[in-house]
Design a protein around this motif. Structure first.
Motif, mmCIF file in Angstrom:
data_model
loop_
_atom_site.group_PDB
_atom_site.id
_atom_site.type_symbol
_atom_site.label_atom_id
_atom_site.label_comp_id
_atom_site.label_asym_id
_atom_site.label_seq_id
_atom_site.Cartn_x
_atom_site.Cartn_y
_atom_site.Cartn_z
ATOM 1 N N GLY A 1 0.821 -1.205 0.000
ATOM 2 C CA GLY A 1 0.000 0.000 0.000
ATOM 3 C C GLY A 1 0.851 1.249 0.000
ATOM 4 N N SER A 2 0.346 2.285 -0.650
ATOM 5 C CA SER A 2 1.116 3.518 -0.796
ATOM 6 C C SER A 2 0.519 4.656 0.025
ATOM 7 C CB SER A 2 1.169 3.933 -2.265
ATOM 8 O OG SER A 2 -0.067 4.505 -2.667
ATOM 9 N N ALA A 3 1.286 5.722 0.116
ATOM 10 C CA ALA A 3 0.855 6.899 0.861
ATOM 11 C C ALA A 3 -0.174 7.717 0.095
ATOM 12 C CB ALA A 3 2.062 7.770 1.199
ATOM 13 N N ASP A 4 -0.422 7.395 -1.198
ATOM 14 C CA ASP A 4 -1.395 8.167 -1.961
ATOM 15 C C ASP A 4 -2.615 7.339 -2.365
ATOM 16 O OD1 ASP A 4 -0.356 6.555 -3.912
ATOM 17 O OD2 ASP A 4 0.069 8.161 -5.336
ATOM 18 N N GLY A 5 -2.870 6.249 -1.630
ATOM 19 C CA GLY A 5 -4.110 5.509 -1.840
ATOM 20 C C GLY A 5 -4.072 4.445 -2.907
ATOM 21 N N LYS A 6 -2.883 3.971 -3.292
ATOM 22 C CA LYS A 6 -2.758 2.907 -4.278
ATOM 23 C C LYS A 6 -2.385 1.595 -3.579
ATOM 24 C CE LYS A 6 -3.016 5.640 -8.000
ATOM 25 N NZ LYS A 6 -2.877 6.970 -7.387
ATOM 26 N N VAL A 7 -2.839 0.478 -4.145
ATOM 27 C CA VAL A 7 -2.455 -0.852 -3.682
ATOM 28 C C VAL A 7 -2.042 -1.673 -4.898
ATOM 29 C CG1 VAL A 7 -3.254 -3.022 -2.668
ATOM 30 C CG2 VAL A 7 -3.898 -0.852 -1.623
ATOM 31 N N ALA A 8 -0.905 -2.344 -4.792
ATOM 32 C CA ALA A 8 -0.437 -3.227 -5.862
ATOM 33 C C ALA A 8 -0.374 -4.654 -5.332
ATOM 34 C CB ALA A 8 0.929 -2.785 -6.363
ATOM 35 N N VAL B 1 -8.620 5.200 -3.458
ATOM 36 C CA VAL B 1 -9.318 6.475 -3.328
ATOM 37 C C VAL B 1 -10.474 6.556 -4.320
ATOM 38 C CG1 VAL B 1 -9.094 8.974 -3.523
ATOM 39 C CG2 VAL B 1 -7.278 7.650 -2.440
ATOM 40 N N GLY B 2 -10.243 6.097 -5.541
ATOM 41 C CA GLY B 2 -11.318 6.081 -6.525
ATOM 42 C C GLY B 2 -12.427 5.141 -6.133
ATOM 43 N N ALA B 3 -12.060 4.005 -5.514
ATOM 44 C CA ALA B 3 -13.052 3.029 -5.085
ATOM 45 C C ALA B 3 -13.896 3.544 -3.928
ATOM 46 C CB ALA B 3 -12.367 1.731 -4.676
ATOM 47 N N VAL B 4 -13.335 4.417 -3.115
ATOM 48 C CA VAL B 4 -14.095 4.991 -1.999
ATOM 49 C C VAL B 4 -15.314 5.732 -2.524
ATOM 50 C CG1 VAL B 4 -14.074 6.760 -0.213
ATOM 51 C CG2 VAL B 4 -12.196 5.132 -0.370
ATOM 52 N N GLU C 1 -14.137 13.625 -1.344
ATOM 53 C CA GLU C 1 -12.846 14.285 -1.396
ATOM 54 C C GLU C 1 -12.006 13.886 -0.186
ATOM 55 O OE1 GLU C 1 -11.216 16.236 -3.495
ATOM 56 O OE2 GLU C 1 -12.784 16.023 -5.004
ATOM 57 N N LEU C 2 -10.821 13.365 -0.447
ATOM 58 C CA LEU C 2 -9.882 13.031 0.612
ATOM 59 C C LEU C 2 -8.655 13.906 0.459
ATOM 60 C CD1 LEU C 2 -10.001 9.111 0.605
ATOM 61 C CD2 LEU C 2 -11.128 10.657 2.209
ATOM 62 N N THR C 3 -8.163 14.416 1.582
ATOM 63 C CA THR C 3 -6.944 15.206 1.533
ATOM 64 C C THR C 3 -5.772 14.286 1.200
ATOM 65 O OG1 THR C 3 -6.426 14.895 3.878
ATOM 66 C CG2 THR C 3 -7.903 16.722 3.296
ATOM 67 N N GLU C 4 -4.642 14.878 0.899
ATOM 68 C CA GLU C 4 -3.452 14.085 0.567
ATOM 69 C C GLU C 4 -3.081 13.153 1.712
ATOM 70 O OE1 GLU C 4 1.203 14.825 -0.763
ATOM 71 O OE2 GLU C 4 -0.242 16.459 -0.859
ATOM 72 N N GLU C 5 -3.159 13.650 2.927
ATOM 73 C CA GLU C 5 -2.825 12.830 4.095
ATOM 74 C C GLU C 5 -3.833 11.701 4.286
ATOM 75 O OE1 GLU C 5 -2.151 13.278 8.941
ATOM 76 O OE2 GLU C 5 -2.718 15.009 7.723
ATOM 77 N N ALA D 1 -9.054 -6.362 2.516
ATOM 78 C CA ALA D 1 -9.492 -5.141 3.200
ATOM 79 C C ALA D 1 -8.353 -4.127 3.206
ATOM 80 C CB ALA D 1 -9.932 -5.456 4.620
ATOM 81 N N VAL D 2 -8.697 -2.860 2.941
ATOM 82 C CA VAL D 2 -7.713 -1.778 2.915
ATOM 83 C C VAL D 2 -8.251 -0.620 3.745
ATOM 84 C CG1 VAL D 2 -6.404 -0.183 1.475
ATOM 85 C CG2 VAL D 2 -6.954 -2.468 0.607
ATOM 86 N N GLY D 3 -7.472 -0.171 4.719
ATOM 87 C CA GLY D 3 -7.880 0.933 5.580
ATOM 88 C C GLY D 3 -7.085 2.193 5.295
ATOM 89 N N LEU D 4 -7.771 3.339 5.281
ATOM 90 C CA LEU D 4 -7.158 4.624 4.953
ATOM 91 C C LEU D 4 -7.131 5.564 6.149
ATOM 92 C CD1 LEU D 4 -8.887 5.398 1.522
ATOM 93 C CD2 LEU D 4 -6.690 4.246 1.903
ATOM 94 N N VAL D 5 -6.221 6.510 6.102
ATOM 95 C CA VAL D 5 -6.172 7.559 7.120
ATOM 96 C C VAL D 5 -7.485 8.339 7.151
ATOM 97 C CG1 VAL D 5 -5.065 9.749 7.735
ATOM 98 C CG2 VAL D 5 -3.668 7.782 7.135
ATOM 99 N N GLY D 6 -8.188 8.377 6.025
ATOM 100 C CA GLY D 6 -9.458 9.096 5.951
ATOM 101 C C GLY D 6 -10.596 8.440 6.712
ATOM 102 N N GLY D 7 -10.344 7.337 7.428
ATOM 103 C CA GLY D 7 -11.379 6.710 8.235
ATOM 104 C C GLY D 7 -12.279 5.762 7.466
#
Length: 433
Positions: A282-289, A305-308, A317-321, A338-344
């Motif tokens: 997982g990356s810091a900008d919302g990508k998973v490979a 991020v697009g899937a959200v 809209e999600l901020t960069e963080e 399952a993938v969890g983001l800083v955006g909750g």
């Protein structure tokens, strides 16, 4: 011992058993020591919770309402700063925690209150990585001071003896154990990764240089040749590269970078599929490979991020963080990731189509996610101080773990799924059954 003393001891044991059965406790933010009910009228200093000797049947008591919001069974509060490291022993009811107070502790998870087993001293900065080895024989910690310190179990885990220490780097970023061999690896902020054997003695197997930025995550992957002695390590970096290494030769099995992923992103974490044949990074900008561990092929790339936006029924809209991937978990019982983001947000992806099945709201920044072994139930911790458990098949929230006054930075889950220990920003660890 007098009959009166023996009678009092029996009453104490019965009272503690009743408390465990009824789920009573003191709020960890209110007192340092548990004060038995029968001591409430004695000359002992009282905590802020002056009416904690209530049997739980009273109504309208403010302190009782606070207690009701905490559904843990017990707590450990010897840390004086945030807890970053938490792990459970694979077979014994033992917990290791380490934190910003530069100290670690080994303590019991089955006693109320917990019993301190060993204090892990020697670090000069925060303990951020490590835990018990898969066989339970060793305990290794890594710190922001660059130190790696090693303890070994004695008397069936009743004592932990310091055996050796390393100081090869400026800052340790992660630490991982080999699943079957007495070998561990750790990564560093200077881009390096180090592999050591624990037995028959501490010995360096190799030092790995190949990344252009901090080595942020690593995991041992299965042998590809059929040789049980073969050791492979996969590491990720903030420079956007992923490398599979052959240990101890130090040769690269494969190296992937922006050209192979078709984008450049700082990788911040990873999780190995239960089969060992693929790994999700997982990356810091919302990508998973998704990467094949044997071939090094990029199986899929997912824009979380697009899937959200798609999963939530509209763009969000999600901020960069907020885009950073803070948790990844594979389900053994269902073909989902399952993938969890800083955006909750927690996204559940179908691993056949890599389409989002559903999104789960975590309340605040997700810090860790993990499936209860052998089930479709996902646990997540967050910076709102709450732990949540869902059934990912339906998206139904099944349980909430409460009691923290600040963010939960992570948790450890027992192999049988019956015990969960959380680590928090306020320096308290809670035990949930």
């Amino acid at each position: 011992m007098s009959e009166v003393s023996m009678h009092d001891d029996r009453e104490d044991e019965e009272e503690q058993q009743r408390r465990e059965e009824d789920g009573e406790f003191l709020d960890p933010s209110s007192a340092l020591d548990v004060i038995p009910d029968e001591a409430a009228d004695d000359d002992h200093p009282m905590s802020d919770v002056e009416d904690d000797n209530d049997d739980g049947e009273g109504e309208g008591d403010e302190d009782e309402e606070i207690d009701m919001s905490n559904n843990s069974t017990t707590y450990f509060d010897k840390h004086t700063d945030s807890i970053f490291l938490v792990d459970l022993h694979p077979t014994l009811p033992l917990v290791v925690t380490g934190g910003g107070d530069d100290t670690g502790y080994v303590w019991t998870s089955h006693l109320v209150p917990p019993k301190l087993v060993t204090t892990l001293s020697g670090h000069t900065d925060s303990l951020v990585a490590g835990g018990f080895s898969p066989d339970g024989e060793w305990l290794v910690t890594g710190g922001m001071d660059g130190q790696v310190r090693i303890w070994r179990a004695h008397k069936r885990g009743q004592m932990w003896e310091f055996r050796d220490g390393l100081a090869e780097v400026d800052e340790v970023t992660w630490l991982a154990f080999h699943p079957t061999q007495p070998v561990f690896a750790f990564g560093a902020a200077d881009s390096s990764a180090w592999v050591y054997s624990l037995a028959p003695k501490l010995d360096s197997l190799c030092v790995l240089y190949g990344h252009g930025g901090a080595c942020t995550a690593g995991v041992f992957t299965p042998a590809t040749s059929g040789d049980e002695e073969e050791i492979n390590l996969l590491t990720a970096s903030e420079d956007g590269t992923v490398i599979s290494w052959s240990v101890p030769s130090g040769a690269q099995n494969f190296k992937l970078g922006p050209a192979q992923f078709h984008y450049e992103a700082p990788w911040v974490n990873l999780n190995l599929h239960p089969s060992g044949t693929s790994v999700a990074v997982g990356s810091a900008d919302g990508k998973v490979a998704i990467i094949g561990t044997r071939s090094g092929s990029v199986i899929a790339t997912v824009d979380v991020v697009g899937a959200v936006g798609a999963g939530a029924g509209g763009p969000r809209e999600l901020t960069e963080e907020e885009r950073s991937v803070e948790g990844i978990a594979w389900c053994e019982s269902l073909n989902v990731l399952a993938v969890g983001l800083v955006g909750g947000i927690v996204c559940i992806f179908d691993t056949g189509s890599w389409r989002v099945r559903r999104t789960l709201e975590a309340g605040d920044a997700v810090t860790k996610i993990a499936f209860v072994p052998g089930t479709t139930e996902l646990v997540a911790s967050g910076m709102d101080g709450v732990l949540r458990r869902w059934d990912v098949r339906t998206g139904t929230e099944l349980w909430r773990g409460t009691g923290h006054s600040q963010g939960v930075l992570g948790f450890a889950l027992s192999r049988d799924g019956q015990t969960l220990v959380s680590a928090s920003d306020e320096g308290v660890a809670l035990v949930y059954k």
